[in-house]
Design a protein around this motif. Structure first.
Motif, PDB file in Angstrom:
ATOM      1  N   LYS A 190      54.023  44.038  44.381  1.00 43.54           N
ATOM      2  CA  LYS A 190      54.494  43.925  43.168  1.00 43.54           C
ATOM      3  C   LYS A 190      54.547  45.191  42.409  1.00 43.54           C
ATOM      4  CE  LYS A 190      53.678  39.239  43.772  1.00 43.54           C
ATOM      5  NZ  LYS A 190      51.878  39.012  43.334  1.00 43.54           N
TER       6      LYS A 190
ATOM      7  N   GLU B  47      50.176  43.993  49.806  1.00 44.71           N
ATOM      8  CA  GLU B  47      50.187  43.845  48.794  1.00 44.71           C
ATOM      9  C   GLU B  47      50.929  43.818  47.457  1.00 44.71           C
ATOM     10  OE1 GLU B  47      49.733  40.457  48.539  1.00 44.71           O
ATOM     11  OE2 GLU B  47      49.871  39.786  50.696  1.00 44.71           O
ATOM     12  N   ALA B  48      50.255  45.360  47.617  1.00 44.29           N
ATOM     13  CA  ALA B  48      50.719  46.039  46.410  1.00 44.29           C
ATOM     14  C   ALA B  48      52.344  46.417  46.416  1.00 44.29           C
ATOM     15  CB  ALA B  48      50.179  47.409  46.408  1.00 44.29           C
TER      16      ALA B  48
ATOM     17  N   TRP C 235      52.764  45.834  38.674  1.00 44.17           N
ATOM     18  CA  TRP C 235      51.792  46.173  37.915  1.00 44.17           C
ATOM     19  C   TRP C 235      50.800  47.686  39.108  1.00 44.17           C
ATOM     20  CZ3 TRP C 235      47.731  46.798  42.418  1.00 44.17           C
ATOM     21  CH2 TRP C 235      46.639  46.731  41.373  1.00 44.17           C
ATOM     22  N   THR C 236      51.824  47.469  40.257  1.00 42.29           N
ATOM     23  CA  THR C 236      51.044  49.036  41.220  1.00 42.29           C
ATOM     24  C   THR C 236      52.307  50.094  40.324  1.00 42.29           C
ATOM     25  OG1 THR C 236      51.741  47.534  42.820  1.00 42.29           O
ATOM     26  CG2 THR C 236      51.743  50.416  43.365  1.00 42.29           C
TER      27      THR C 236
ATOM     28  N   GLN D 127      45.427  45.785  51.183  1.00 44.39           N
ATOM     29  CA  GLN D 127      45.898  45.623  50.023  1.00 44.39           C
ATOM     30  C   GLN D 127      47.099  46.484  49.344  1.00 44.39           C
ATOM     31  OE1 GLN D 127      44.451  44.128  48.198  1.00 44.39           O
ATOM     32  NE2 GLN D 127      42.099  43.516  48.890  1.00 44.39           N
TER      33      GLN D 127
ATOM     34  N   PRO E 140      41.127  48.774  43.769  1.00 48.30           N
ATOM     35  CA  PRO E 140      41.708  48.090  44.744  1.00 48.30           C
ATOM     36  C   PRO E 140      41.157  48.996  45.817  1.00 48.30           C
ATOM     37  CG  PRO E 140      43.336  47.607  43.131  1.00 48.30           C
ATOM     38  CD  PRO E 140      42.451  48.299  42.104  1.00 48.30           C
TER      39      PRO E 140
ATOM     40  N   HIS F 110      49.101  42.026  41.670  1.00 42.13           N
ATOM     41  CA  HIS F 110      48.740  42.000  42.579  1.00 42.13           C
ATOM     42  C   HIS F 110      48.075  40.934  42.995  1.00 42.13           C
ATOM     43  CE1 HIS F 110      46.386  43.302  45.668  1.00 42.13           C
ATOM     44  NE2 HIS F 110      47.163  44.188  45.812  1.00 42.13           N
ATOM     45  N   LYS F 111      47.579  40.346  43.702  1.00 41.24           N
ATOM     46  CA  LYS F 111      47.101  38.582  44.115  1.00 41.24           C
ATOM     47  C   LYS F 111      46.087  38.967  44.166  1.00 41.24           C
ATOM     48  CE  LYS F 111      47.155  35.046  48.267  1.00 41.24           C
ATOM     49  NZ  LYS F 111      45.491  35.300  47.590  1.00 41.24           N
TER      50      LYS F 111
END
Length: 431
Positions: free
Chosen positions: A221, A217-218, A224-225, A214, A208, A49-50
């Motif tokens: 990715k 952004e999730a 990761w999410t 958010q 987050p 995530h960024k």
């Protein structure tokens, strides 16, 4: 605030769906091809995530100290000896906090590892156990002391912040001793918060926030999410396992003690009664004072350039601190280390061992346990090669002959206009 999946137990359902391996497959493939730490950084950036990646990657303010920390190593030349008659393998063994280890470097204690990958601190502990080196656990870890003790049987250092509540301090220290931690690191450069502007721009939070920004952004990715959504929400496990990390954050903020003094440090040493280091020393007189009041070890660090902007590069202040405390006091150094050659230079200039932070966390964010082991593998190979080419077969020989091997070259970072390009990890790397 939108729907919070953890609050409603969605992770318990998602755990039954084996999609994690599918999402992680491309990153595993890239991990196998990685040849340096900068490669791991790029993989971590593409997977995480960024907000999470920028938290790991950033420094304070304009990130001048972050850049200088790495540039300082590039200004040190290695004047190697020839025909040294060294027969491999080299001996990388040494002692850290008086304990035998197979490597003269280790992973620094860092907070909240599960935000980077669901394995979190357990991955770092497994990698340290795999390589036979020290493991460092943060008091703001997302994995408990007991769990780490079951994974890592070797020497361990527990990191503590300057809390106001002395009963909390006593409780945490008791847990660390029971968990087999043989050394203590008191972080002394965190009595005020550094200004990390990437975090502000990203609206960083642990975990987050479930807001639109958010969530978007999730979605970018998925690996990761999926990890985050399909596992239990993380807590600051060394302090209170019952309180979620987001609720505990306010408590942590209220507990930091700006007025913590040398007298408080003396009290802490009496409570611990064992090997201990102040982590965050950059001045020779502070190093001498620390030894005078009872610290066994000096930890030269500027908190990864995340606190006071334009604080000095740690490798630059190391020689003066070694001179101040003499040859027999143990010194640990961290800051700016991303190559095995950096580790060799630090040992040559006075460090007994070296802590790394970003390198192993990039490995963690890139691929969990496999990624952290890969980071250690890379640094070990680079250090072995550097020592061989320098003509120093052991860590002891590197320390003894170091001052004659390392020379400073007066070059500014302006001579390397692209070395700090954002996507090159302070030195490049393409996978």
């Amino acid at each position: 605030m939108i729907f919070n999946p953890h609050k409603y137990g969605v992770h318990k359902f998602l755990q039954k769906i084996p999609l994690g391996a599918v999402f992680d497959a491309p990153y595993k493939a890239r991990l196998k091809k990685a040849v340096n730490i900068a490669d791991l950084r790029l993989i971590a950036k593409s997977r995480a995530h960024k907000m999470v990646f920028d938290y790991l990657d950033s420094g304070a303010d304009d990130e001048i100290s972050l850049r200088r920390g790495k540039d300082a190593y590039s200004q040190l030349e290695m004047h190697y000896k020839i025909l040294a008659g060294i027969k491999p393998p080299l001996d990388l063994r040494t002692k850290i906090f008086g304990q035998d280890v197979n490597l003269p470097f280790f992973g620094c204690p860092t907070a909240g590892n599960r935000m980077f990958h669901w394995e979190g601190e357990t991955a770092a502990a497994k990698a340290a156990e795999h390589h036979g080196t020290m493991y460092g656990l943060s008091s703001l870890a997302t994995t408990g002391i007991t769990e780490i003790g079951k994974i890592h049987n070797g020497p361990k250092v527990f990191q503590l912040y300057v809390w106001k509540d002395r009963e909390l301090v006593k409780e945490v220290l008791a847990k660390a001793k029971e968990g087999g931690f043989n050394a203590l690191a008191l972080t002394v450069d965190f009595t005020w918060y550094g200004n990390r502007e990437r975090d502000i721009r990203n609206d960083f939070s642990i975990p987050p926030k479930y807001n639109l920004k958010q969530t978007i952004e999730a979605l970018k990715k998925p690996a990761w999410t999926w990890d985050f959504l399909s596992h239990e929400p993380y807590t600051y496990a060394c302090i209170n396992t019952e309180v979620p990390a987001d609720s505990l954050a306010a408590f942590v903020n209220s507990q930091i003690m700006p007025e913590f003094s040398w007298k408080d440090a003396e009290w802490l040493l009496g409570e611990w009664n064992g090997p201990a280091a102040p982590k965050g020393v950059v001045r020779p007189e502070d190093a001498k004072k620390a030894i005078e009041i009872g610290f066994s070890t000096i930890w030269v660090s500027n908190h990864g350039a995340r606190q006071l902007e334009t604080s000095p590069a740690t490798i630059d202040v190391l020689p003066s601190i070694r001179e101040a405390v003499g040859p027999d006091v143990e010194i640990i150094l961290d800051g700016g280390v991303q190559r095995g050659t950096d580790i060799a230079k630090a040992i040559a200039l006075g460090a007994d061992s070296v802590g790394v932070g970003k390198p192993y966390l990039w490995g963690l964010a890139a691929g969990g346990t496999e990624g952290v082991i890969k980071a250690y593998d890379i640094l070990k190979k680079e250090l072995d090669r550097a020592m061989g080419l320098l003509g120093t077969p052991t860590v002891a020989a590197l320390k003894k002959e170091g001052p004659s091997l390392i020379k400073r070259r007066p070059i500014s970072s302006r001579d390397y206009p692209d070395i700090y390009a954002p996507d090159r990890g302070y030195g490049g790397g393409i996978v």
